[in-house]
Motif scaffolding. Structure first.
Motif, mmCIF file in Angstrom:
data_model
loop_
_atom_site.group_PDB
_atom_site.id
_atom_site.type_symbol
_atom_site.label_atom_id
_atom_site.label_comp_id
_atom_site.label_asym_id
_atom_site.label_seq_id
_atom_site.Cartn_x
_atom_site.Cartn_y
_atom_site.Cartn_z
ATOM 1 N N LYS A 1 -17.956 15.572 17.053
ATOM 2 C CA LYS A 1 -16.106 14.740 17.206
ATOM 3 C C LYS A 1 -16.525 13.978 19.169
ATOM 4 O O LYS A 1 -15.368 13.441 19.802
ATOM 5 C CB LYS A 1 -14.988 16.091 17.481
ATOM 6 N N LYS A 2 -17.099 14.340 19.490
ATOM 7 C CA LYS A 2 -17.615 14.737 21.356
ATOM 8 C C LYS A 2 -16.347 15.216 22.298
ATOM 9 O O LYS A 2 -15.769 14.708 22.540
ATOM 10 C CB LYS A 2 -17.502 12.769 21.384
ATOM 11 N N ALA A 3 -16.619 16.128 22.201
ATOM 12 C CA ALA A 3 -14.997 17.553 22.216
ATOM 13 C C ALA A 3 -16.045 18.354 22.771
ATOM 14 O O ALA A 3 -16.404 18.896 22.105
ATOM 15 C CB ALA A 3 -13.918 17.487 21.249
ATOM 16 N N PHE A 4 -16.228 18.309 24.767
ATOM 17 C CA PHE A 4 -17.198 18.764 25.358
ATOM 18 C C PHE A 4 -16.414 20.218 26.198
ATOM 19 O O PHE A 4 -15.271 19.665 26.542
ATOM 20 C CB PHE A 4 -18.160 18.367 26.247
ATOM 21 N N ALA A 5 -16.702 21.841 25.897
ATOM 22 C CA ALA A 5 -16.101 22.269 26.385
ATOM 23 C C ALA A 5 -16.020 22.324 28.150
ATOM 24 O O ALA A 5 -15.881 22.655 28.962
ATOM 25 C CB ALA A 5 -16.416 23.451 26.146
ATOM 26 N N LEU B 1 -21.380 14.810 30.079
ATOM 27 C CA LEU B 1 -21.916 13.381 31.365
ATOM 28 C C LEU B 1 -23.005 13.828 30.152
ATOM 29 O O LEU B 1 -24.004 12.431 30.653
ATOM 30 C CB LEU B 1 -22.135 14.210 32.884
ATOM 31 N N ARG B 2 -22.922 15.054 30.114
ATOM 32 C CA ARG B 2 -25.238 14.268 29.337
ATOM 33 C C ARG B 2 -24.724 14.236 27.794
ATOM 34 O O ARG B 2 -25.118 13.866 27.552
ATOM 35 C CB ARG B 2 -25.544 15.820 28.775
ATOM 36 N N ASN B 3 -23.519 13.749 27.483
ATOM 37 C CA ASN B 3 -23.118 13.954 25.925
ATOM 38 C C ASN B 3 -22.691 11.947 26.211
ATOM 39 O O ASN B 3 -21.607 11.588 25.211
ATOM 40 C CB ASN B 3 -22.927 14.295 24.997
ATOM 41 N N GLY B 4 -22.337 11.241 26.684
ATOM 42 C CA GLY B 4 -21.580 10.170 27.188
ATOM 43 C C GLY B 4 -20.256 9.619 27.980
ATOM 44 O O GLY B 4 -20.379 8.946 28.613
ATOM 45 N N GLY B 5 -20.467 10.425 29.216
ATOM 46 C CA GLY B 5 -19.155 10.901 30.021
ATOM 47 C C GLY B 5 -18.144 11.689 30.185
ATOM 48 O O GLY B 5 -17.876 12.775 28.690
ATOM 49 N N LEU B 6 -17.778 11.839 31.338
ATOM 50 C CA LEU B 6 -16.631 12.938 31.945
ATOM 51 C C LEU B 6 -15.107 12.840 30.509
ATOM 52 O O LEU B 6 -14.658 13.420 30.049
ATOM 53 C CB LEU B 6 -15.894 12.745 32.910
ATOM 54 N N GLN B 7 -14.589 11.884 29.749
ATOM 55 C CA GLN B 7 -13.454 11.488 29.023
ATOM 56 C C GLN B 7 -14.154 12.193 27.822
ATOM 57 O O GLN B 7 -13.303 12.484 27.388
ATOM 58 C CB GLN B 7 -13.474 10.021 29.016
#
Length: 152
Positions: free
Chosen positions: A41-45, A51-57
Motif C-alpha cells: 500500500k506504500k504506507a510507511f510509519a 524516502l527509501r520506497n518512493g518519497g515522503l508522500q
C-alpha cells in the motif's frame, strides 16, 4: 533434548509451552503481514522508510495497515496475560486434560480472532472468537486466586 527432566515431567507445562509458542509465532506472522501490507500500500510509519520506497508522500497511514496494527495490539493485550496465567496455572498441578482444553480453546479462539480481523469477516465472528478465548483465561485466573487466597 536440552530441556531439564523436571520440565519434561510437567505435561501441563509442556502443553502450555506448545500453545504459547504457536501464539507467539502467530504474532510474528501478523508483524510480517503488516510489513507486507505497508509495502503493497506504500504506507510507511517512518519518513526514512518512505524516502527509501518512493518519497515522503508515502509517510502516511493506511486503513489496511491500521487494521493489521489493531489485530497485533489486540494480541498483545490478550496473549501476554495468557502467558502469565497459563504459566502460573501450570504450577497448580491441574488435570493435564483440563489444562490442555484451556490452552486449546484460547489458542483456537485467538487464531479465529486474527483471521476474522484480517479478512474482515462478518460480525460477530471476531467478538465471539474474542469472548470464547477469554473464558479459559478467566477460569485460570479464578483458580490461581483460589489457590493463592490463603497467602494474601
Amino acid at each position: 533434548a536440552a530441556s531439564s527432566p523436571k520440565m519434561m515431567e510437567n505435561k501441563v507445562f509442556l502443553s502450555f509451552t506448545f500453545y504459547s509458542t504457536i501464539l507467539i509465532l502467530k504474532m510474528y506472522v501478523i508483524a510480517i503481514i503488516t510489513g507486507q501490507v505497508r509495502l503493497r500500500k506504500k504506507a510507511f510509519a517512518n519518513p526514512e522508510d518512505a524516502l527509501r520506497n518512493g518519497g515522503l508522500q508515502f509517510y502516511r497511514q493506511d486503513p489496511d495497515v491500521e487494521r493489521c496494527l489493531r489485530a497485533h495490539r489486540n494480541d498483545m493485550e490478550n496473549i501476554f496475560p495468557f502467558l502469565f496465567l497459563g504459566a502460573v496455572y501450570s504450577l497448580l498441578d491441574p488435570s493435564p486434560t483440563v489444562a490442555r482444553i484451556h490452552f486449546l480453546i484460547f489458542c483456537v479462539g485467538r487464531i479465529v480472532h486474527t483471521i476474522a480481523y484480517l479478512l474482515q469477516l462478518r460480525a460477530p465472528t471476531r467478538s465471539v472468537a474474542y469472548s470464547v478465548a477469554q473464558l479459559p483465561c478467566f477460569s485460570m485466573a479464578l483458580q490461581i486466586l483460589l489457590a493463592t487466597t490463603p497467602y494474601w
